[in-house]
Write a protein that holds these residues in place. Structure first.
Motif, PDB file in Angstrom:
ATOM      1  N   THR A 183       0.692  -1.103  -0.131  1.00  0.00           N
ATOM      2  CA  THR A 183      -0.150  -0.027  -0.193  1.00  0.00           C
ATOM      3  C   THR A 183       0.811   1.176  -0.005  1.00  0.00           C
ATOM      4  OG1 THR A 183      -1.862  -1.038   1.154  1.00  0.00           O
ATOM      5  CG2 THR A 183      -1.707   1.352   1.406  1.00  0.00           C
ATOM      6  N   SER A 184       1.840   1.222   0.709  1.00  0.00           N
ATOM      7  CA  SER A 184       2.798   2.493   1.046  1.00  0.00           C
ATOM      8  C   SER A 184       3.515   2.715  -0.348  1.00  0.00           C
ATOM      9  CB  SER A 184       3.750   2.312   2.072  1.00  0.00           C
ATOM     10  OG  SER A 184       3.292   1.997   3.248  1.00  0.00           O
ATOM     11  N   TRP A 191       1.314   4.287  -2.973  1.00  0.00           N
ATOM     12  CA  TRP A 191       1.148   5.550  -2.558  1.00  0.00           C
ATOM     13  C   TRP A 191       2.191   6.439  -2.863  1.00  0.00           C
ATOM     14  CZ3 TRP A 191       2.863   9.579   0.483  1.00  0.00           C
ATOM     15  CH2 TRP A 191       2.216  10.605   0.645  1.00  0.00           C
ATOM     16  N   LYS A 216       2.358   6.776  -6.888  1.00  0.00           N
ATOM     17  CA  LYS A 216       1.299   7.700  -7.262  1.00  0.00           C
ATOM     18  C   LYS A 216       1.639   9.349  -7.097  1.00  0.00           C
ATOM     19  CE  LYS A 216      -3.437   8.977  -6.648  1.00  0.00           C
ATOM     20  NZ  LYS A 216      -4.750   8.643  -5.888  1.00  0.00           N
ATOM     21  N   ASN A 217       2.319   9.491  -5.791  1.00  0.00           N
ATOM     22  CA  ASN A 217       2.828  10.980  -5.655  1.00  0.00           C
ATOM     23  C   ASN A 217       4.201  11.068  -6.275  1.00  0.00           C
ATOM     24  OD1 ASN A 217       0.622  12.303  -3.858  1.00  0.00           O
ATOM     25  ND2 ASN A 217       0.683  10.201  -2.962  1.00  0.00           N
ATOM     26  N   GLU A 253       5.279   6.526   4.856  1.00  0.00           N
ATOM     27  CA  GLU A 253       5.016   7.455   3.841  1.00  0.00           C
ATOM     28  C   GLU A 253       5.453   8.725   4.457  1.00  0.00           C
ATOM     29  OE1 GLU A 253       0.734   7.010   3.545  1.00  0.00           O
ATOM     30  OE2 GLU A 253       0.717   4.939   2.683  1.00  0.00           O
TER      31      GLU A 253
END
Length: 203
Positions: free
Chosen positions: A79-80, A83, A86-87, A121
């Protein structure tokens, strides 16, 4: 490598579907090969693209297999990195497996906290003093951050490796660690294992 019971059925089904699709296209190419009015080039390009997608799905599948044997937090880790990708936040994450890693790295800042997506994150958020360097994960803990890994001396033909990728490859050459990389420039995710890179499915 078989260090996990890789029972991730949805990914297996995806792989099976992709393999069948490519097999059908290859069989069709064989059937029409004798037709002078048919050009294989376009079809070969399509098959090549499907192979690339399949490799990415397979890498995601085996990444989960390899991680699940050494951390219960492999889903949080996945998940991390999604993310971060994506960023477009660059990241370098070394997951300790069988070989102890602390003698191979230049130690950074001790964390010794439970691995959570929020913490991971935050560490790699641009401007955070700890974001430059690698996070070391052991079992379900973030052991330390801002660690520096040994750099590979390998030259990969046609590819210019950035410092994160050179560090990931270097540690994976000297240990059985699995090292995740998120590219700051492209957002692409890959992992290094046994001195090789593997792309990760991000769609």
């Amino acid at each position: 490598m078989n260090d996990a019971n890789c029972d991730f059925s949805p990914m297996k089904e995806q792989l099976s579907s992709r393999i069948k699709e490519i097999t059908n296209e290859l069989n069709h190419s064989l059937e029409v090969l004798g037709n002078d009015n048919y050009c294989l080039l376009g079809n070969l390009e399509s098959i090549k693209e499907k192979f690339i997608v399949m490799e990415s799905i397979a890498s995601s599948f085996y990444l989960n297999c390899y991680l699940s044997a050494f951390t219960d937090k492999y889903e949080d880790l996945s998940t991390s990195v999604q993310w971060l990708s994506k960023n477009r936040y660059g990241a370098l994450i070394a997951v300790e497996r069988g070989d102890p890693l602390e003698s191979l790295i230049q130690k950074g800042t001790a964390i010794n906290a439970l691995l959570t997506p929020a913490l991971l994150e935050t560490i790699f958020y641009p401007g955070n003093p700890l974001h430059d360097g690698a996070v070391l994960i052991r079992a379900n803990q973030i052991v330390s951050a801002a660690n520096f890994l040994p750099l590979t001396s390998k030259v990969i033909s046609g590819k210019k490796l950035g410092s994160r990728h050179r560090a990931a490859l270097g540690l994976s050459e000297q240990s059985d660690a699995l090292v995740l990389i998120v590219s700051e420039e492209t957002g692409k995710i890959s992992f290094a294992l046994n001195g090789k890179f593997y792309p990760i499915n991000t769609f």
